[in-house]
Design a protein around this motif. Structure first.
Motif, PDB file in Angstrom:
ATOM      1  N   ASN A  56       0.805  -1.220   0.000  1.00 21.62           N
ATOM      2  CA  ASN A  56       0.000   0.000   0.000  1.00 21.62           C
ATOM      3  C   ASN A  56       0.836   1.267   0.000  1.00 21.62           C
ATOM      4  O   ASN A  56       0.459   2.263  -0.617  1.00 21.62           O
ATOM      5  CB  ASN A  56      -0.967  -0.006   1.184  1.00 21.62           C
ATOM      6  N   LYS A 101      -4.492  -2.992  -0.571  1.00 17.28           N
ATOM      7  CA  LYS A 101      -4.789  -4.263   0.098  1.00 17.28           C
ATOM      8  C   LYS A 101      -5.256  -4.093   1.536  1.00 17.28           C
ATOM      9  O   LYS A 101      -4.768  -3.232   2.263  1.00 17.28           O
ATOM     10  CB  LYS A 101      -3.541  -5.157   0.109  1.00 17.28           C
ATOM     11  N   THR A 109      -9.263  -6.011  -1.468  1.00 15.19           N
ATOM     12  CA  THR A 109      -8.757  -4.665  -1.759  1.00 15.19           C
ATOM     13  C   THR A 109      -9.851  -3.627  -1.528  1.00 15.19           C
ATOM     14  O   THR A 109     -11.020  -3.962  -1.340  1.00 15.19           O
ATOM     15  CB  THR A 109      -8.278  -4.553  -3.222  1.00 15.19           C
TER      16      THR A 109
END
Length: 117
Positions: A56, A101, A109
């Protein structure tokens, strides 16, 4: 709504390509580097939480814009390139339905579940 989001991501991907076009780098560097940010998935070798955090961070468009801006401020084409590639890659991922995620699973997600049910 999904079509609208995909069009938005396509526009951002094309914009990143336009930014790249105005650099002095050779054209083939853009496609060659486009998948490099996925190296961040290596965090999943440790566990889902570490994998999600690392993934991320690397796929955050805010970070991409910050790095690109730093490249402009520092007059560093290489740093600008890193920002462009991160931004283009994140837009491409989201265009294909791969979002940021959740820590419980790689397949969960912010855009929904990846793959079949």
């Amino acid at each position: 709504m999904k079509s609208l989001i995909k069009l938005e991501e396509l526009a951002m991907f094309l914009f990143a390509g336009l930014l790249f076009w105005y650099t002095d780098f050779v054209w083939w560097l853009f496609p060659a580097l486009l998948l490099v940010p996925d190296v961040s998935m290596v965090g999943y070798a440790m566990n889902n939480k570490m994998g999600a955090y690392l993934y991320n961070i690397v796929h955050h468009k805010g970070l991409a814009l910050l790095i690109y801006s730093m490249g402009i401020f520092m007059k560093s084409p290489t740093i600008e390139l890193v920002g462009i590639i991160l931004f283009a890659h994140s837009s491409m991922d989201r265009l294909f339905g791969f979002g940021l995620k959740h820590i419980n699973s790689f397949r969960h997600t912010h855009l929904g579940k990846i793959g079949g049910s």
